[in-house]
Design a protein around this motif. Structure first.
Motif, PDB file in Angstrom:
ATOM      1  N   THR A 261       0.698  -1.471   0.801  1.00 40.08           N
ATOM      2  CA  THR A 261      -0.162  -0.032  -0.070  1.00 40.08           C
ATOM      3  C   THR A 261       0.647   1.460  -0.342  1.00 40.08           C
ATOM      4  O   THR A 261       0.185   2.375  -0.362  1.00 40.08           O
ATOM      5  CB  THR A 261      -0.915  -0.179   0.989  1.00 40.08           C
ATOM      6  N   ALA A 262       2.084   1.194   0.534  1.00 36.99           N
ATOM      7  CA  ALA A 262       2.673   2.099   0.524  1.00 36.99           C
ATOM      8  C   ALA A 262       3.986   1.832   0.438  1.00 36.99           C
ATOM      9  O   ALA A 262       4.648   1.113   1.141  1.00 36.99           O
ATOM     10  CB  ALA A 262       2.293   3.421   1.713  1.00 36.99           C
ATOM     11  N   ILE A 263       5.293   2.525  -0.518  1.00 40.28           N
ATOM     12  CA  ILE A 263       6.725   2.684  -0.433  1.00 40.28           C
ATOM     13  C   ILE A 263       7.581   4.175  -0.227  1.00 40.28           C
ATOM     14  O   ILE A 263       6.783   4.940  -0.089  1.00 40.28           O
ATOM     15  CB  ILE A 263       6.911   1.315  -1.852  1.00 40.28           C
ATOM     16  N   ALA A 264       8.520   4.039   0.390  1.00 41.49           N
ATOM     17  CA  ALA A 264       9.638   5.123   0.468  1.00 41.49           C
ATOM     18  C   ALA A 264      10.966   5.200   0.605  1.00 41.49           C
ATOM     19  O   ALA A 264      11.066   3.354   0.630  1.00 41.49           O
ATOM     20  CB  ALA A 264       9.027   5.618   2.016  1.00 41.49           C
ATOM     21  N   LEU A 265      12.115   5.176   0.298  1.00 37.29           N
ATOM     22  CA  LEU A 265      13.523   5.514  -0.248  1.00 37.29           C
ATOM     23  C   LEU A 265      14.000   5.973   0.896  1.00 37.29           C
ATOM     24  O   LEU A 265      14.044   7.106   0.701  1.00 37.29           O
ATOM     25  CB  LEU A 265      13.952   5.079  -1.453  1.00 37.29           C
ATOM     26  N   SER A 266      14.840   5.543   1.349  1.00 30.13           N
ATOM     27  CA  SER A 266      15.765   6.506   2.759  1.00 30.13           C
ATOM     28  C   SER A 266      17.182   6.956   1.061  1.00 30.13           C
ATOM     29  O   SER A 266      16.655   7.227   0.414  1.00 30.13           O
ATOM     30  CB  SER A 266      16.204   5.356   3.689  1.00 30.13           C
ATOM     31  N   PRO A 267      17.305   8.559   2.532  1.00 26.70           N
ATOM     32  CA  PRO A 267      17.905   9.496   0.821  1.00 26.70           C
ATOM     33  C   PRO A 267      19.354   8.930   1.048  1.00 26.70           C
ATOM     34  O   PRO A 267      19.223   9.016  -0.374  1.00 26.70           O
ATOM     35  CB  PRO A 267      18.125  10.616   2.090  1.00 26.70           C
ATOM     36  N   ASP A 268      19.922   7.846   1.029  1.00 25.87           N
ATOM     37  CA  ASP A 268      21.089   7.222   0.928  1.00 25.87           C
ATOM     38  C   ASP A 268      20.693   6.389  -0.307  1.00 25.87           C
ATOM     39  O   ASP A 268      21.613   5.329  -0.947  1.00 25.87           O
ATOM     40  CB  ASP A 268      21.881   6.756   1.894  1.00 25.87           C
ATOM     41  N   GLY A 269      19.552   5.704   0.384  1.00 24.43           N
ATOM     42  CA  GLY A 269      19.097   4.902  -1.003  1.00 24.43           C
ATOM     43  C   GLY A 269      19.799   2.977  -0.536  1.00 24.43           C
ATOM     44  O   GLY A 269      19.487   2.155  -1.284  1.00 24.43           O
ATOM     45  N   ARG A 270      20.406   3.367   0.568  1.00 23.36           N
ATOM     46  CA  ARG A 270      20.313   1.852   1.285  1.00 23.36           C
ATOM     47  C   ARG A 270      19.400   1.185   1.858  1.00 23.36           C
ATOM     48  O   ARG A 270      19.291   0.040   2.248  1.00 23.36           O
ATOM     49  CB  ARG A 270      20.893   2.185   2.799  1.00 23.36           C
ATOM     50  N   LEU A 271      17.803   1.783   2.543  1.00 23.21           N
ATOM     51  CA  LEU A 271      16.800   0.861   3.429  1.00 23.21           C
ATOM     52  C   LEU A 271      16.013   1.390   2.605  1.00 23.21           C
ATOM     53  O   LEU A 271      15.440   2.807   1.993  1.00 23.21           O
ATOM     54  CB  LEU A 271      16.358   2.183   4.112  1.00 23.21           C
ATOM     55  N   LEU A 272      14.827   0.407   2.018  1.00 23.79           N
ATOM     56  CA  LEU A 272      13.294   0.620   1.616  1.00 23.79           C
ATOM     57  C   LEU A 272      12.453   0.145   2.994  1.00 23.79           C
ATOM     58  O   LEU A 272      12.894  -0.947   3.372  1.00 23.79           O
ATOM     59  CB  LEU A 272      13.182  -0.564   0.031  1.00 23.79           C
ATOM     60  N   LYS A 332      -0.984   4.433   3.476  1.00 25.37           N
ATOM     61  CA  LYS A 332      -0.863   4.928   2.205  1.00 25.37           C
ATOM     62  C   LYS A 332      -0.011   5.687   1.743  1.00 25.37           C
ATOM     63  O   LYS A 332      -0.310   5.655   0.942  1.00 25.37           O
ATOM     64  CB  LYS A 332      -2.614   5.744   1.983  1.00 25.37           C
ATOM     65  N   ALA A 333       0.298   6.079   2.529  1.00 25.54           N
ATOM     66  CA  ALA A 333       1.811   6.643   2.080  1.00 25.54           C
ATOM     67  C   ALA A 333       3.259   7.000   3.458  1.00 25.54           C
ATOM     68  O   ALA A 333       2.551   7.173   4.716  1.00 25.54           O
ATOM     69  CB  ALA A 333       1.811   8.505   2.062  1.00 25.54           C
ATOM     70  N   LEU A 334       4.100   6.596   3.317  1.00 26.86           N
ATOM     71  CA  LEU A 334       5.086   6.809   3.557  1.00 26.86           C
ATOM     72  C   LEU A 334       6.425   7.400   3.324  1.00 26.86           C
ATOM     73  O   LEU A 334       6.483   7.719   1.662  1.00 26.86           O
ATOM     74  CB  LEU A 334       5.820   5.320   3.582  1.00 26.86           C
ATOM     75  N   ALA A 335       6.941   8.430   4.460  1.00 33.27           N
ATOM     76  CA  ALA A 335       7.808   8.984   3.664  1.00 33.27           C
ATOM     77  C   ALA A 335       9.852   9.157   5.161  1.00 33.27           C
ATOM     78  O   ALA A 335       8.986   8.665   6.275  1.00 33.27           O
ATOM     79  CB  ALA A 335       8.104  10.544   3.596  1.00 33.27           C
ATOM     80  N   PHE A 336      10.476   9.225   4.104  1.00 36.60           N
ATOM     81  CA  PHE A 336      11.762   9.896   5.147  1.00 36.60           C
ATOM     82  C   PHE A 336      11.742  10.900   5.682  1.00 36.60           C
ATOM     83  O   PHE A 336      11.966  11.952   4.248  1.00 36.60           O
ATOM     84  CB  PHE A 336      12.891   8.398   4.596  1.00 36.60           C
ATOM     85  N   THR A 337      12.388  11.244   6.389  1.00 37.12           N
ATOM     86  CA  THR A 337      12.741  12.929   7.032  1.00 37.12           C
ATOM     87  C   THR A 337      13.941  12.818   5.660  1.00 37.12           C
ATOM     88  O   THR A 337      14.820  12.112   5.774  1.00 37.12           O
ATOM     89  CB  THR A 337      13.089  12.970   8.089  1.00 37.12           C
ATOM     90  N   PRO A 338      14.797  14.354   5.837  1.00 35.75           N
ATOM     91  CA  PRO A 338      15.857  14.825   4.621  1.00 35.75           C
ATOM     92  C   PRO A 338      16.860  13.899   5.880  1.00 35.75           C
ATOM     93  O   PRO A 338      18.045  13.387   4.712  1.00 35.75           O
ATOM     94  CB  PRO A 338      15.959  15.946   5.450  1.00 35.75           C
ATOM     95  N   ASP A 339      17.292  13.806   6.919  1.00 31.19           N
ATOM     96  CA  ASP A 339      18.486  13.616   7.695  1.00 31.19           C
ATOM     97  C   ASP A 339      18.566  11.556   7.637  1.00 31.19           C
ATOM     98  O   ASP A 339      19.610  10.934   7.901  1.00 31.19           O
ATOM     99  CB  ASP A 339      18.604  13.883   8.935  1.00 31.19           C
ATOM    100  N   GLY A 340      17.163  11.175   6.621  1.00 29.93           N
ATOM    101  CA  GLY A 340      16.552   9.834   7.509  1.00 29.93           C
ATOM    102  C   GLY A 340      17.026   9.136   8.637  1.00 29.93           C
ATOM    103  O   GLY A 340      16.478   7.877   8.584  1.00 29.93           O
TER     104      GLY A 340
END
Length: 412
Positions: A261-272, A332-340
């Motif tokens: 239902t929702a996905i997000a990628l960390s700012p460094d791309g190492r974590l989903l 329905k939505a996920l997000a990382f903060t800019p610092d991860g």
């Protein structure tokens, strides 16, 4: 005489049996229907925030626009059974009219667009809302480039990329299919367009198409790695997360999950981070989504083998908020903060009954829930503000939002 006695006795026994049936039947009905009817009516907690005066309904001929007057917010619904995470602080709530899109503006304000194209800019510190320019037609989505020098507007018929310093349109794309979402690539070199059948990328300087993938299913959500090499594409309620190579135009395969239902990628791309659901049978053959888990996955990319490996790094705290006669909350939505360091999740009720939503904050390192807020009915979208110190949430019903809420994000 004996016959009369027998007759009277029989009548008395029949009357007693009827009374017993009535008692049993009444008990069953009370058990089945009275709990929701006798539940206490929600009473807002005492607060300095007063309920605003109700606005008249917007007619089909009226001109909806963000209101320029900051009014007190409607009170939050009462919190149900205690769950992990302290209650998040509501900074401000602003009534709006007909808002369909929002995005953080480069100057720190929140850009809002009404369904007729009228824009507004909200100061998230003071609550001041000022009107801006009007778009040629109704705006369905608005995104700013990472450097803040351009933004893209999506309407029902086209996508227009606007150059802010030059005050001009760089290019316009006519829509050939239903578009689900647009986004800028992490470095701002591409405008990504996810449709029902195609996922495409366009160079932001020229509008020339860089790639186009024929999808197996609609691009409801997608994320791109920081090096702009791979795209992870999700279709709502589907189990597979498709992996596409933006440089070669090749499909790398799928990562298998429960329905997403929702996905997000960390700012460094190492974590989903992925929110998974499973469909469980309910009464009369109806199936409803039950949260399976929200988990962090460590991602390893092997370009030579065209493979993406994933390893479970952390499961996030989540207690399904079930109440009598209602379904669980799907993310329905996920997000990382800019610092991860933190993960934000927006949840909404499905089915009938109480339509209140939830806002969650997790610590990415431990998976612990560190904040939680009960939202008014039908939260639409969220957007991180102030470099991850606050989050804006659109609240509403029907086809447009009626309120914007700003919540403070807790520290770890």
């Amino acid at each position: 005489m004996r016959g009369r006695t027998v007759l009277i006795g029989g009548l008395m026994l029949a009357l007693g049996a009827l009374c017993a049936c009535a008692v049993l039947g009444g008990g069953f009905l009370a058990y089945r229907f009275l709990p929701p009817l006798l539940a206490a009516t929600p009473t807002p907690t005492a607060s300095a925030i007063r309920t605003p005066t109700a606005r008249p309904p917007v007619s089909s001929t009226s001109t909806p626009r963000p209101t320029a007057t900051a009014a007190p917010p409607s009170p939050s619904p009462p919190t149900p059974s205690p769950l992990p995470g302290p209650t998040m602080l509501l900074r401000i709530a602003i009534p709006v009219e007909g808002v369909v899109a929002m995005a953080p503006a480069p100057d720190g304000r929140l850009a809002l667009f009404a369904r007729n194209g009228q824009s507004g800019f909200l100061d998230v510190r003071t609550g001041e809302l000022r009107e801006g320019p009007t778009a040629p037609e109704a705006v369905e989505e608005l995104v700013f480039s990472p450097d803040g020098r351009a933004f893209a507007l999506r309407t029902a018929s086209e996508i227009r990329l606007w150059d802010i310093p030059g005050a001009r349109t760089r290019f316009t794309l006519a829509l050939e299919e239903q578009v689900r979402r647009i986004a800028f690539s992490p470095q701002g070199t591409l405008l990504l367009v996810g449709g029902a059948d195609t996922l495409s990328g366009y160079f932001v300087e020229t509008g020339r198409r860089a790639f186009a993938f024929d999808l197996y299913d609609a691009a409801d959500q997608f994320v791109m790695t920081p090096d702009e090499r791979l795209i992870f594409q999700m279709t709502e309620r589907a189990s597979d997360l498709e992996v596409w190579d933006a440089r070669t135009g090749e499909w790398w395969g799928s990562l298998e999950f429960e329905p997403l239902t929702a996905i997000a990628l960390s700012p460094d791309g190492r974590l989903l981070v992925a929110a998974e659901n499973e469909m469980r049978p309910m009464e009369e053959g109806y199936e409803a989504p039950f949260p399976a888990r929200i988990a962090l996955w460590a991602i390893t990319i092997r370009p030579e083998q065209q493979e993406v490996e994933r390893r479970l790094a952390q499961e996030l705290d989540l207690v399904p908020e079930l109440e009598y006669g209602k379904f669980p909350l799907p993310l329905k939505a996920l997000a990382f903060t800019p610092d991860g360091r933190r993960i934000i999740g927006l949840a909404d009720w499905v089915g009938e009954g109480d339509m209140s939503g939830r806002l969650y904050v997790w610590d990415a390192a431990s998976g612990r829930m560190i904040g939680r807020a009960v939202l008014p009915p039908r939260p639409w979208k969220m957007a991180l503000m102030e470099e991850g110190r606050s989050v804006a949430v659109l609240i509403g019903g029907g086809f447009f939002a009626t309120e914007v809420r700003i919540y403070e994000l807790p520290e770890r």
